[in-house]
Design an enzyme around this catalytic site. Structure first.
Site, PDB file in Angstrom:
ATOM      1  N   ASP A  29       0.871  -1.091   0.010  1.00  0.00           N
ATOM      2  CA  ASP A  29       0.052  -0.051  -0.004  1.00  0.00           C
ATOM      3  C   ASP A  29       0.871   1.244   0.232  1.00  0.00           C
ATOM      4  OD1 ASP A  29      -2.176   1.677   0.172  1.00  0.00           O
ATOM      5  OD2 ASP A  29      -2.449   1.357   2.359  1.00  0.00           O
ATOM      6  N   LYS A  78       0.489   3.966  -2.355  1.00  0.00           N
ATOM      7  CA  LYS A  78      -0.233   5.017  -2.720  1.00  0.00           C
ATOM      8  C   LYS A  78       0.482   5.927  -3.409  1.00  0.00           C
ATOM      9  CE  LYS A  78      -3.729   5.006   1.237  1.00  0.00           C
ATOM     10  NZ  LYS A  78      -3.066   4.091   2.380  1.00  0.00           N
TER      11      LYS A  78
HETATM   12  O1  C5P Z   1      -6.364  -2.019  12.378  1.00  0.00           O
HETATM   13  P1  C5P Z   1      -7.331  -1.549  11.153  1.00  0.00           P
HETATM   14  O2  C5P Z   1      -8.286  -3.027  10.918  1.00  0.00           O
HETATM   15  O3  C5P Z   1      -8.264  -0.570  11.562  1.00  0.00           O
HETATM   16  O4  C5P Z   1      -6.326  -1.203   9.904  1.00  0.00           O
HETATM   17  C1  C5P Z   1      -6.952  -1.142   8.633  1.00  0.00           C
HETATM   18  C2  C5P Z   1      -5.857  -0.865   7.848  1.00  0.00           C
HETATM   19  O5  C5P Z   1      -6.340  -0.311   6.698  1.00  0.00           O
HETATM   20  C3  C5P Z   1      -4.750   0.069   8.212  1.00  0.00           C
HETATM   21  O6  C5P Z   1      -3.633  -0.396   7.523  1.00  0.00           O
HETATM   22  C4  C5P Z   1      -5.098   1.386   7.619  1.00  0.00           C
HETATM   23  O7  C5P Z   1      -4.104   2.373   7.394  1.00  0.00           O
HETATM   24  C5  C5P Z   1      -5.832   0.769   6.464  1.00  0.00           C
HETATM   25  N1  C5P Z   1      -6.729   1.866   5.912  1.00  0.00           N
HETATM   26  C6  C5P Z   1      -7.920   2.132   6.679  1.00  0.00           C
HETATM   27  N2  C5P Z   1      -8.882   3.185   6.262  1.00  0.00           N
HETATM   28  C7  C5P Z   1      -8.762   3.714   4.861  1.00  0.00           C
HETATM   29  C8  C5P Z   1      -7.605   3.514   4.165  1.00  0.00           C
HETATM   30  C9  C5P Z   1      -6.944   2.505   4.717  1.00  0.00           C
HETATM   31  O8  C5P Z   1      -8.121   1.995   7.912  1.00  0.00           O
HETATM   32  N3  C5P Z   1      -9.572   4.481   4.387  1.00  0.00           N
END
Ligand code: C5P
Length: 232
Positions: A59, A61
């Protein structure tokens, strides 16, 4: 693409910890998501360590001029990663050249996923940036641009997935973070869906971090999530 839709987000800069967790989760998750923090700390060698255990969703980006992004995509190809993100707001030519670069790896190419509007941006922040259309319209517009430019899918929040599935049709991969098993802590996620709800709404891949990595027994937590999905 792997059958198991769960990619576990390992938000850590520590490569040994990430590689050990990836090895322990093999079989219970479809892959591992690594982000900028990990990549800045460990580079391609760190990605290789984790990728030796499970498919990797990198990821990063990416967002730059087309030639630079295409070069960066090309440079990731030897890593054999499964998925890679780029900002759709980089524009049609950037997306098109990125897709062409990925295609050089043939059937081993990574899926290219568009990031539309960061969930950290609210309507005020979007207005300040000059995006008059607002968050929801801009996200839909950027997803359409990404699809039209040859990308394989998009990252979207749980509350956008049904709309984007209708807009983009089958075959455009929708990758959804903000997933929480029923009864789990939301942490700092504002709007969450369970794995089964997100899949029913049209998600292809679920990005799940802390409900697995923060559990006392991560492997058991991942297996429980998989069982919940299989039972739906
Ligand atoms: O720990 P958690 O399940 O919240 O992690 C979600 C992952 O998805 C993290 O790596 C976070 O940076 C990513 N993410 C997110 N929301 C977004 C985009 C990416 O939580 N809109």
């Amino acid at each position: 693409m792997t059958q198991n839709p769960v990619f576990c987000a390992l938000d850590t800069p520590r490569v040994q910890e990430a590689a050990a967790l990836a090895r322990s989760l093999a079989g219970a998750v479809g892959g591992i998501k690594l982000g900028l923090e990990f990549f800045a700390a460990n580079g391609p060698a760190g990605v290789r360590e984790v990728a030796s255990a499970l498919p990797v969703f990198l990821d990063l980006k990416l967002h730059d001029i087309p030639n630079t992004v295409a070069g960066a995509v090309r440079a990731t190809l030897p890593l054999g990663i499964a998925m890679l993100t780029l900002h759709a707001s980089g524009g049609r030519e950037m997306l098109r050249q990125a897709a062409a670069a990925a295609a050089e790896a043939g059937s081993a190419r990574p899926l290219l996923l568009a990031v539309t509007v960061l969930t950290s941006l609210d309507e005020d922040a979007m207005g300040e940036l000059g995006f008059a259309a607002g968050v929801a319209d801009t996200a839909r517009r950027l997803a359409a641009l990404a699809q039209d430019s040859g990308l394989d899918g998009a990252v979207c929040s749980a509350h956008e997935v049904a709309v984007l599935r209708r807009q983009c049709g089958a075959g455009f991969r929708l990758v959804v973070p903000g997933i929480r098993p029923a009864g789990a802590e939301a942490d700092d996620q504002r709007r969450v869906m369970t794995p089964a709800e997100a899949l029913a709404a049209g998600a292809d891949i679920l990005v799940i971090g802390r409900p697995i990595t923060g559990a006392p027994a991560p492997l058991a937590a991942a297996r429980a999530i998989l069982a919940g999905i299989s039972a739906r």
